[in-house]
Design a protein around this motif. Sequence first.
Motif, PDB file in Angstrom:
ATOM      1  N   PRO A 130       0.803  -1.234   0.000  1.00 59.13           N
ATOM      2  CA  PRO A 130       0.000   0.000   0.000  1.00 59.13           C
ATOM      3  C   PRO A 130       0.832   1.280   0.000  1.00 59.13           C
ATOM      4  O   PRO A 130       0.438   2.283  -0.610  1.00 59.13           O
ATOM      5  N   PHE A 131       1.996   1.263   0.678  1.00 59.81           N
ATOM      6  CA  PHE A 131       2.753   2.504   0.801  1.00 59.81           C
ATOM      7  C   PHE A 131       3.243   3.025  -0.553  1.00 59.81           C
ATOM      8  O   PHE A 131       3.527   4.220  -0.709  1.00 59.81           O
ATOM      9  N   ILE A 132       3.340   2.145  -1.543  1.00 64.38           N
ATOM     10  CA  ILE A 132       3.783   2.580  -2.866  1.00 64.38           C
ATOM     11  C   ILE A 132       2.852   3.646  -3.431  1.00 64.38           C
ATOM     12  O   ILE A 132       3.293   4.586  -4.099  1.00 64.38           O
ATOM     13  N   VAL A 133       1.551   3.526  -3.148  1.00 64.59           N
ATOM     14  CA  VAL A 133       0.608   4.523  -3.668  1.00 64.59           C
ATOM     15  C   VAL A 133       0.253   5.582  -2.631  1.00 64.59           C
ATOM     16  O   VAL A 133      -0.408   6.573  -2.957  1.00 64.59           O
ATOM     17  N   PRO A 140       3.711  10.117  -1.882  1.00 65.27           N
ATOM     18  CA  PRO A 140       3.656  10.845  -3.161  1.00 65.27           C
ATOM     19  C   PRO A 140       4.811  10.595  -4.135  1.00 65.27           C
ATOM     20  O   PRO A 140       4.549  10.365  -5.327  1.00 65.27           O
ATOM     21  N   PRO A 141       6.087  10.631  -3.700  1.00 62.12           N
ATOM     22  CA  PRO A 141       7.150  10.399  -4.682  1.00 62.12           C
ATOM     23  C   PRO A 141       7.081   9.011  -5.325  1.00 62.12           C
ATOM     24  O   PRO A 141       7.377   8.860  -6.517  1.00 62.12           O
ATOM     25  N   PHE A 142       6.686   8.001  -4.531  1.00 60.89           N
ATOM     26  CA  PHE A 142       6.589   6.649  -5.071  1.00 60.89           C
ATOM     27  C   PHE A 142       5.365   6.528  -5.984  1.00 60.89           C
ATOM     28  O   PHE A 142       5.423   5.879  -7.042  1.00 60.89           O
ATOM     29  N   LYS A 143       4.266   7.142  -5.572  1.00 67.72           N
ATOM     30  CA  LYS A 143       3.049   7.120  -6.399  1.00 67.72           C
ATOM     31  C   LYS A 143       3.323   7.757  -7.765  1.00 67.72           C
ATOM     32  O   LYS A 143       2.838   7.272  -8.803  1.00 67.72           O
ATOM     33  N   LYS A 144       4.110   8.828  -7.787  1.00 64.69           N
ATOM     34  CA  LYS A 144       4.421   9.501  -9.049  1.00 64.69           C
ATOM     35  C   LYS A 144       5.172   8.563  -9.991  1.00 64.69           C
ATOM     36  O   LYS A 144       4.887   8.517 -11.199  1.00 64.69           O
ATOM     37  N   VAL A 145       6.134   7.817  -9.445  1.00 57.42           N
ATOM     38  CA  VAL A 145       6.888   6.882 -10.282  1.00 57.42           C
ATOM     39  C   VAL A 145       5.938   5.839 -10.873  1.00 57.42           C
ATOM     40  O   VAL A 145       6.019   5.492 -12.057  1.00 57.42           O
ATOM     41  N   LEU A 146       5.023   5.319 -10.037  1.00 58.34           N
ATOM     42  CA  LEU A 146       4.062   4.335 -10.515  1.00 58.34           C
ATOM     43  C   LEU A 146       3.199   4.903 -11.633  1.00 58.34           C
ATOM     44  O   LEU A 146       3.030   4.270 -12.690  1.00 58.34           O
ATOM     45  N   MET A 147       2.667   6.089 -11.427  1.00 59.31           N
ATOM     46  CA  MET A 147       1.764   6.667 -12.426  1.00 59.31           C
ATOM     47  C   MET A 147       2.515   7.078 -13.692  1.00 59.31           C
ATOM     48  O   MET A 147       1.952   7.004 -14.798  1.00 59.31           O
ATOM     49  N   ASP A 148       3.765   7.502 -13.543  1.00 59.58           N
ATOM     50  CA  ASP A 148       4.580   7.792 -14.727  1.00 59.58           C
ATOM     51  C   ASP A 148       4.849   6.521 -15.531  1.00 59.58           C
ATOM     52  O   ASP A 148       5.010   6.570 -16.759  1.00 59.58           O
TER      53      ASP A 148
END
Length: 262
Positions: A113-116, A119-127
């Motif tokens: 869950p922490f990946i999303v 914020p910095p990790f969520k950005k990498v995922l969405m990119d």
Amino acid sequence: MGCIGDDEFGRKMTEVATAEGVNVRYQVDASTPTGTCATCIVSSERSLVANLAAANNFKLDHLLLPENLALLHKARVVYCTGFFITVSPASIEHVAKHCAENDKIYAMNLSAPFIVQVPPFKKVLMDSMPYIDFLFGNEIEAAALAASEGWEGLSLEEVAKKMSRMPKANGCRPRVVVFTQGCDPTIVAVGGRVSRYPVMLLAKEELVDTNGAGDAFVGGFMSQLVCGKDIAECCRAGNYAANTVIQRSGCTFPAKPTFTWN
């Protein structure tokens, strides 16, 4: 690929993987010990505490070594865990774009869950999302993703459909979103359409350790995907692998299969 320390544990990991036929291409960090993870299991439920150590030090330069880049260029399917998002976004970007540009399959797991939630990790995922052909996660990770997108109240099926419809860089194939949910059916969304695949149910006393179940599922799923099998067969293999692992202590398989795969 990954990064290990120049220590006995790291060498043992390499030795075991090689003996099982895995071509490991670890980056070796002589100044940092190999990462470790402690697991506490109570009544088959688990908690994890990880010390990434050397695993946190993987660099794009290692991937770009000619002998390693040759493996990427030869591969037809590439899989990355979400945990790697915290380590080397540059490596993820390089591999993901290579797959899209060369019509290869790129798969990623949400992993936690922490990946999303960070914020910095969520950005990498969405990119990375435009390049992801197969996205895996469990119901807890999917709920965290939905919350981070402002989709509270949506069912797991609706979240899967929304993720499957997000834009893709490679239009040759639709995105496949696969959400597991323990003993409940596996949910698969493709092009906005959802299917459900049953799991192999166990009696409560047969459940020993859920650690590694998600990774085992993906391993089984991908084993059939690379053989060109359909989604139903991929899910069947994934659920078989997960079912086997949760009946044993630790992330292990029996020396011989429990039944003949046909």
